[in-house]
Design a protein around this motif. Structure first.
Motif, PDB file in Angstrom:
ATOM      1  N   ALA A 186       0.814  -1.361   0.038  1.00 16.85           N
ATOM      2  CA  ALA A 186       0.052  -0.057  -0.037  1.00 16.85           C
ATOM      3  C   ALA A 186       0.926   1.275   0.057  1.00 16.85           C
ATOM      4  CB  ALA A 186      -0.805  -0.068   1.309  1.00 16.85           C
ATOM      5  N   LYS A 187       2.049   1.050   0.525  1.00 16.14           N
ATOM      6  CA  LYS A 187       2.985   2.384   0.949  1.00 16.14           C
ATOM      7  C   LYS A 187       3.615   2.418  -0.612  1.00 16.14           C
ATOM      8  CE  LYS A 187       6.862   4.141   3.346  1.00 16.14           C
ATOM      9  NZ  LYS A 187       7.798   4.086   2.503  1.00 16.14           N
ATOM     10  N   GLN A 188       3.700   1.200  -1.158  1.00 15.77           N
ATOM     11  CA  GLN A 188       4.661   1.448  -2.326  1.00 15.77           C
ATOM     12  C   GLN A 188       3.495   2.453  -3.285  1.00 15.77           C
ATOM     13  OE1 GLN A 188       5.998  -2.405  -2.803  1.00 15.77           O
ATOM     14  NE2 GLN A 188       7.866  -2.064  -2.012  1.00 15.77           N
ATOM     15  N   ILE A 189       2.577   1.757  -3.556  1.00 14.65           N
ATOM     16  CA  ILE A 189       1.369   2.191  -4.385  1.00 14.65           C
ATOM     17  C   ILE A 189       1.070   3.581  -4.199  1.00 14.65           C
ATOM     18  CG2 ILE A 189      -1.022   1.982  -5.012  1.00 14.65           C
ATOM     19  CD1 ILE A 189      -0.993  -0.727  -4.632  1.00 14.65           C
ATOM     20  N   ARG A 190       0.765   4.271  -3.188  1.00 16.13           N
ATOM     21  CA  ARG A 190       0.849   5.605  -2.515  1.00 16.13           C
ATOM     22  C   ARG A 190       2.110   6.391  -3.324  1.00 16.13           C
ATOM     23  NH1 ARG A 190      -1.975   3.521   2.214  1.00 16.13           N
ATOM     24  NH2 ARG A 190      -4.209   4.178   2.022  1.00 16.13           N
ATOM     25  N   GLU A 191       3.119   6.065  -2.859  1.00 18.12           N
ATOM     26  CA  GLU A 191       4.340   6.625  -3.292  1.00 18.12           C
ATOM     27  C   GLU A 191       4.484   6.754  -4.935  1.00 18.12           C
ATOM     28  OE1 GLU A 191       7.476   4.412  -1.539  1.00 18.12           O
ATOM     29  OE2 GLU A 191       7.499   5.247   0.203  1.00 18.12           O
ATOM     30  N   LEU A 192       3.972   5.725  -5.776  1.00 14.75           N
ATOM     31  CA  LEU A 192       4.092   5.664  -7.170  1.00 14.75           C
ATOM     32  C   LEU A 192       2.995   6.473  -7.639  1.00 14.75           C
ATOM     33  CD1 LEU A 192       4.586   1.922  -7.989  1.00 14.75           C
ATOM     34  CD2 LEU A 192       6.225   3.802  -8.311  1.00 14.75           C
ATOM     35  N   HIS A 193       1.844   6.805  -7.196  1.00 10.12           N
ATOM     36  CA  HIS A 193       0.823   7.677  -7.154  1.00 10.12           C
ATOM     37  C   HIS A 193       1.238   9.125  -7.177  1.00 10.12           C
ATOM     38  CE1 HIS A 193      -3.079   5.993  -8.489  1.00 10.12           C
ATOM     39  NE2 HIS A 193      -2.771   4.740  -7.869  1.00 10.12           N
ATOM     40  N   VAL A 194       1.796   9.544  -6.074  1.00  8.56           N
ATOM     41  CA  VAL A 194       2.447  10.689  -6.049  1.00  8.56           C
ATOM     42  C   VAL A 194       3.625  10.981  -6.974  1.00  8.56           C
ATOM     43  CG1 VAL A 194       3.939  12.285  -4.511  1.00  8.56           C
ATOM     44  CG2 VAL A 194       2.288  10.716  -3.444  1.00  8.56           C
ATOM     45  N   ALA A 195       4.460  10.112  -7.454  1.00  9.52           N
ATOM     46  CA  ALA A 195       5.450  10.466  -8.542  1.00  9.52           C
ATOM     47  C   ALA A 195       4.535  10.618  -9.818  1.00  9.52           C
ATOM     48  CB  ALA A 195       6.309   9.089  -8.367  1.00  9.52           C
ATOM     49  N   LYS A 196       3.770   9.743 -10.159  1.00 11.02           N
ATOM     50  CA  LYS A 196       2.829   9.959 -11.321  1.00 11.02           C
ATOM     51  C   LYS A 196       2.050  11.242 -11.547  1.00 11.02           C
ATOM     52  CE  LYS A 196      -1.118   7.896 -11.737  1.00 11.02           C
ATOM     53  NZ  LYS A 196      -2.238   8.811 -11.921  1.00 11.02           N
ATOM     54  N   ASP A 197       1.528  11.735 -10.306  1.00 16.94           N
ATOM     55  CA  ASP A 197       0.841  12.996 -10.379  1.00 16.94           C
ATOM     56  C   ASP A 197       2.095  14.022 -10.661  1.00 16.94           C
ATOM     57  OD1 ASP A 197      -1.462  11.918  -9.676  1.00 16.94           O
ATOM     58  OD2 ASP A 197      -1.307  12.345  -7.777  1.00 16.94           O
TER      59      ASP A 197
END
Length: 283
Positions: free
Chosen positions: A208-219
């Motif tokens: 879950a933490k990794q997915i959230r970090e990737l979403h921030v990077a994508k944004d």
């Protein structure tokens, strides 16, 4: 923008020792939730505290599949300015109620999720859990809640703000929207899927933490108009979600193997989980 709020369960009327109220403090695929004591008195009470005054936008409550309350009453509370925060000394305002289905149509297999939009300020949330629906599986007349999720902003109320600004949670039409959700107050934004209760229940904490970090990077990539990077990150998120869902199922199998003392199987499952985690490409 409203986001998932951290809270702590600080009071409960009773609990089953195997399903303590502390289970409501965190979400994961292993969450078993809270259950009341056997043959308890009703209503049961659950009290939650936030780290500071917050503005609530949405409450989500996931019920047990057969230990089901007939009704949930929701309250928002706060203490006077300058006073030490105290749940038992707080003044509460009733927001409304949610009615739960008996779940007979699903043969008590599916769990009912209630999501309600509110607009309220406070430091505490109180949930009164009313008597259980009667069914053949609930031999001890218990009620159970698997998980509670709160969406909002960690911000104090403006001067003179009323403790409840939005529409009541229930009453005129407690089943509005087909899933028991109350009507959304005007101007409310949709909640991010990453803050929805189902997200953390489907993935382990690390995933879950990794997915959230990737979403921030994508944004960030989108804002910078780096669409190639945004696409790579989106693909990485999709792969991680697929692997994460499989790992969550394997974690449940591993837990069952450990509980049955089948350590050879548990070791094999752990090796598969480690292999999946190391095989994921993040970028």
């Amino acid at each position: 923008m409203p986001a998932k709020l951290k809270f702590k369960l600080i009071y409960c009327s009773s609990e089953d020792p195997e399903f303590p109220s502390s289970e409501l403090n965190a979400h994961s695929p292993h969450t078993v939730g809270w259950q009341s004591a056997r043959f308890c008195d009703y209503p049961q009470e659950l009290g939650f505290q936030f780290g500071a005054n917050v503005r609530l936008s949405q409450l989500q409550i996931l019920s047990h599949q057969f230990k089901i309350a007939t009704k949930l009453e929701l309250f928002i509370g706060s203490t006077a300015d300058g006073d030490k925060p105290s749940y038992h000394k707080a003044k509460f305002k009733r927001l409304g109620y949610l009615s739960l289905d008996s779940n007979e149509r699903s043969s008590w297999q599916a769990r009912e999720l209630k999501s309600v939009q509110v607009d309220a300020f406070g430091r505490f949330v109180k949930v009164l859990v009313h008597k259980n629906h009667i069914n053949k599986l609930n031999m001890y007349s218990q009620v159970g809640i698997i998980a509670v999720n709160v969406i909002g902003d960690a911000a104090p109320a403006p001067p003179g703000a009323h403790p409840m600004l939005g529409a009541p949670v229930g009453g005129a039409d407690p089943h509005a929207g087909g899933d028991g959700a109350a009507h959304r107050p005007p101007g409310k934004k949709d909640v991010s899927p990453l803050d929805d209760i189902t997200f953390d229940l489907n993935f382990d904490a690390a995933t879950a933490k990794q997915i959230r970090e990737l979403h921030v990077a994508k944004d960030r990539a989108v804002k910078a108009e780096d669409y190639d990077a945004a696409k790579r990150l989106k693909d990485a998120i999709d792969r991680l979600k697929q692997v994460g869902a499989r790992m969550a199922k394997l974690e449940l199998r591993k837990k069952a193997a450990v509980e049955s003392e089948d350590y050879d199987t548990a070791k094999q499952i752990k090796a598969e989980i480690d292999r999946l985690r190391s095989a994921v490409a993040y970028g």
